[in-house]
Enzyme design. Structure first.
Site, PDB file in Angstrom:
ATOM      1  N   LYS A  13       0.805  -1.223   0.000  1.00 15.38           N
ATOM      2  CA  LYS A  13       0.000   0.000   0.000  1.00 15.38           C
ATOM      3  C   LYS A  13       0.843   1.280   0.000  1.00 15.38           C
ATOM      4  O   LYS A  13       0.446   2.260  -0.601  1.00 15.38           O
ATOM      5  CB  LYS A  13      -1.031   0.014   1.122  1.00 15.38           C
ATOM      6  N   ARG A  87      -7.006   3.657  12.509  1.00 16.28           N
ATOM      7  CA  ARG A  87      -6.838   2.270  12.939  1.00 16.28           C
ATOM      8  C   ARG A  87      -7.945   1.819  13.876  1.00 16.28           C
ATOM      9  O   ARG A  87      -7.936   0.699  14.360  1.00 16.28           O
ATOM     10  CB  ARG A  87      -5.497   2.111  13.647  1.00 16.28           C
ATOM     11  N   ARG A 121      11.227  -9.602  -0.157  1.00 16.15           N
ATOM     12  CA  ARG A 121      11.422  -8.157   0.040  1.00 16.15           C
ATOM     13  C   ARG A 121      12.836  -7.870   0.518  1.00 16.15           C
ATOM     14  O   ARG A 121      13.372  -8.565   1.368  1.00 16.15           O
ATOM     15  CB  ARG A 121      10.412  -7.666   1.074  1.00 16.15           C
ATOM     16  N   ARG A 154      14.834  -8.276   6.009  1.00 15.58           N
ATOM     17  CA  ARG A 154      14.490  -8.076   7.416  1.00 15.58           C
ATOM     18  C   ARG A 154      14.253  -9.406   8.128  1.00 15.58           C
ATOM     19  O   ARG A 154      13.649 -10.312   7.569  1.00 15.58           O
ATOM     20  CB  ARG A 154      13.230  -7.221   7.525  1.00 15.58           C
ATOM     21  N   ARG A 165       1.259 -11.197  12.079  1.00 16.34           N
ATOM     22  CA  ARG A 165       0.995  -9.765  11.813  1.00 16.34           C
ATOM     23  C   ARG A 165      -0.304  -9.610  11.029  1.00 16.34           C
ATOM     24  O   ARG A 165      -1.097  -8.700  11.280  1.00 16.34           O
ATOM     25  CB  ARG A 165       2.145  -9.151  11.000  1.00 16.34           C
TER      26      ARG A 165
END
Ligand SMILES: [Zn+2]
Length: 209
Positions: A13, A87, A121, A154, A165
């Site tokens: 996003k 949120r 990633r 990461r 998550r």
């Protein structure tokens, strides 16, 4: 146009928001970036946030809203694309009291696609720029296009950590997304292809709004 974009972590996003920023000529406002900026600039809000994050606590809604309010007081005459907020329903109501949102984009990306994307990633050690070994390769392998920094993977981009998550994201975002659905502001977009280029998804979003 005032746009809010929702999507699970790893849905891309942030990338789509910055594409839309360029195509529509409106600012991309990310509460994550605003928070980092406050901390970097050592403002009062910044040191308040640091207290929470140093203690491993979530930054309270009111503090984030305060930071966003400050940004929205600057030039938003052409609109904006907002990422990372609201949120909670409470934040959605607060946002409504500050400004009127025109459209809310909800990116639907299946878990397996996110796991695949996040495990490919890579990120710049120096400036934080994000690349992807498949869909968004740097011009020189292992080197950041922007600053020449070293690229790395990461440690938290592991499948089980990613799935946890995603579970938390779904739980917290569902009521907020419903809130916008009942207000008929929601536009859904589904991306189930991990190898699609960000430009193509960007075009699809533009056609939708
Ligand atoms: Zn870099």
């Amino acid at each position: 146009m005032k746009i809010v974009i929702f999507g699970p972590p790893g849905s891309g996003k942030g990338t789509y928001a910055s594409l839309l920023k360029n195509r529509l000529g409106i600012p991309h406002i990310s509460t994550g970036d605003l928070v980092r900026e406050e901390i970097r600039n050592g403002t009062d809000l910044g040191s308040e946030i640091k207290k929470y994050s140093d203690a491993g606590q979530l930054v309270p809604d009111e503090v984030i809203t305060e930071i966003l309010k400050k940004r929205l007081l600057l030039d938003i005459s052409k609109g904006f694309i907002l990422e990372g907020y609201p949120r909670s329903i409470e934040q959605a109501r607060q946002l409504e009291s500050i400004t009127k949102i025109d459209v809310v984009i909800n990116l639907n990306v299946p878990d397996r696609v996110i796991v695949e994307r996040l495990s490919t990633r890579i990120q710049c050690k120096s400036c934080g720029a994000i690349y992807n070994e498949r869909t968004l390769r740097p011009k020189t392998a292992g080197k950041c296009d922007r600053c020449g920094g070293e690229l790395f993977k990461r440690a938290d981009d592991q499948p089980d950590v990613i799935l946890e998550r995603l579970r938390i994201y779904k739980e917290t975002s569902a009521p907020v997304i419903d809130y916008y659905r009942t207000r008929k502001l929601l536009k859904e977009i589904t991306n189930d292809d991990p190898n699609v280029s960000p430009e193509i998804v960007g075009d699809r979003i533009l056609n939708l709004i």
